[in-house]
Design an enzyme around this catalytic site. Sequence first.
Site, PDB file in Angstrom:
ATOM      1  N   ALA A 178       4.915  -8.337 -12.250  1.00  0.00           N
ATOM      2  CA  ALA A 178       4.478  -7.627 -11.039  1.00  0.00           C
ATOM      3  C   ALA A 178       4.903  -8.453  -9.829  1.00  0.00           C
ATOM      4  O   ALA A 178       4.093  -8.866  -9.024  1.00  0.00           O
ATOM      5  CB  ALA A 178       2.970  -7.430 -11.070  1.00  0.00           C
TER       6      ALA A 178
ATOM      7  N   GLU B 172      14.510  16.367  -5.922  1.00  0.00           N
ATOM      8  CA  GLU B 172      13.706  15.496  -6.789  1.00  0.00           C
ATOM      9  C   GLU B 172      14.270  15.522  -8.205  1.00  0.00           C
ATOM     10  O   GLU B 172      14.486  16.590  -8.775  1.00  0.00           O
ATOM     11  CB  GLU B 172      12.235  15.946  -6.789  1.00  0.00           C
ATOM     12  CG  GLU B 172      11.323  15.113  -7.673  1.00  0.00           C
ATOM     13  CD  GLU B 172      11.378  13.619  -7.374  1.00  0.00           C
ATOM     14  OE1 GLU B 172      11.885  12.872  -8.255  1.00  0.00           O
ATOM     15  OE2 GLU B 172      10.946  13.205  -6.279  1.00  0.00           O
TER      16      GLU B 172
ATOM     17  N   HIS C  47     -28.415   2.470   8.083  1.00  0.00           N
ATOM     18  CA  HIS C  47     -29.027   1.495   7.171  1.00  0.00           C
ATOM     19  C   HIS C  47     -29.712   2.235   6.028  1.00  0.00           C
ATOM     20  O   HIS C  47     -30.360   3.251   6.266  1.00  0.00           O
ATOM     21  CB  HIS C  47     -30.070   0.667   7.937  1.00  0.00           C
ATOM     22  CG  HIS C  47     -30.828  -0.291   7.062  1.00  0.00           C
ATOM     23  ND1 HIS C  47     -30.283  -1.479   6.623  1.00  0.00           N
ATOM     24  CD2 HIS C  47     -32.079  -0.221   6.519  1.00  0.00           C
ATOM     25  CE1 HIS C  47     -31.175  -2.104   5.873  1.00  0.00           C
ATOM     26  NE2 HIS C  47     -32.271  -1.361   5.789  1.00  0.00           N
TER      27      HIS C  47
ATOM     28  N   ALA D 247      -0.931  -6.592  -4.863  1.00  0.00           N
ATOM     29  CA  ALA D 247      -1.839  -5.502  -5.225  1.00  0.00           C
ATOM     30  C   ALA D 247      -1.635  -5.031  -6.663  1.00  0.00           C
ATOM     31  O   ALA D 247      -2.601  -4.878  -7.422  1.00  0.00           O
ATOM     32  CB  ALA D 247      -1.657  -4.335  -4.251  1.00  0.00           C
TER      33      ALA D 247
END
Length: 463
Positions: free
Chosen positions: A267, A32, A442, A182
């Site tokens: 985007a 990394e 419910h 998104a």
Amino acid sequence: MSYDLIVLGSGPGGYVAAIRASQLGMKVAVVEKAELGGICLNWGCIPTKALLKSAQVFEYLQHAADYGVSVSGTPAADMPAMVKRSREVAAGMSKGIQFLFKKNKIEVLEGHGKLLPGKKVEVKGTEGKANTHEAKHIIIATGARSRQLDNLKQDGKKIIGYREAMVLEKQPESMVVVGSGAIGAEFAYFYNAIGTKVTLVEFMPNLVPLEDEEVSKQLERSFKKAKMKVMTSSSVEKVDTSGKKCQVLIKTPKGEETVEADVVLSAVGITPNVEGVGLEEAGIKTENGRIVVDEFYKTNVDGYYAIGDVIPGPALAHVASAEGILCVEKIAGHNPEPMDYNNIPGCTYTSPEVASVGYTEKAAKEAGYELKVGKFPFTASGKASAAGSRDGFVKVIFDAKYGELLGVHMIGANVTELIAEAVVARKLETTGHELIKAVHPHPTMSEAIMEAVAAAYGEVIHI
């Protein structure tokens, strides 16, 4: 140093693959060059959700009186404080990956990793020193970055990508968001909610263009109700950044229009990180900028695998994680089932949220199915009314012949938490009858799934 597995990249594909491999008894190292957790944890999924929560809290305060709550003074959006909280959340998650790596005895090789032939990886550290490591297996999980368009070149100040949008020092008065997938839709919602004047530009006829058309139209209505300017079937032709503000030339079905904005957020998708990682040197085949793999993520070169955003398929964190697990289980000699890419849920964390899985109605018709379609609006939901979140609906699509659940599409409050029911139902090949007879609690938003299925079969009670 020699390992059973070296993973290039520690995003949701890489770190999950590494942990699963360690669980299966492998000696694992992860390369990394930035923060553990990759883009998702540090600059994507997690910090954006923290920002979106801040926007939601701000909206609650603005509408507190609707809930019988008196708030003294006028609520104000504090952009630096929102960003600070978001970064703290991301940092905490990254530390969590450090803990998991230590727990699972995974070694972190810090630096830029480059593949070499013969199942080797060269890791060049920050000081420029390079070390070569070898492994029986190597997984490429280097992820992706913000896509650059020639007519929308990001300068990091006036034309920005998602990373800059996450850490702006000052809230812009106005913003043009280009692209309503998104990432674009979520940032458009965030900035609009905290008071920035937002124009959302989408090239396709509908927002969130991969979603069912009815969901797209509902999101557009919700955005417009929130005073956002939405321009579909439109494209940004050029941006003049020479003045104090950006002059954005937008081509629309009615002609060209210039919109003025402090910032333009690009985007328009992502680009896989396949350059400079040694694919050519190792002889690994790519097509259209993505690594070619088989159903268990093996490349054309023995011992090298690839998962996540660098291969064809949906560029989603949960997809990369699932691919990583399948890949290492196959390496370990297990007999996993290949991934069913038609049963992958997609989520957009706007307000209202969007969630879906499987075929859209249009795609199901094009595939030749005869359909039974059911819809249940949240206006008829007691829980949605009590919560003050009546926008949206659940839509279900069945094959009329055999009763297969082809697709489920939702828009509304917290629907990203509901979609997993549909994913599990489709995985288990559940019928509409079974869903109707599965008693739902419910009052909940989840009842809408049962009601929508009942609507498809002419048995709905509450509409």
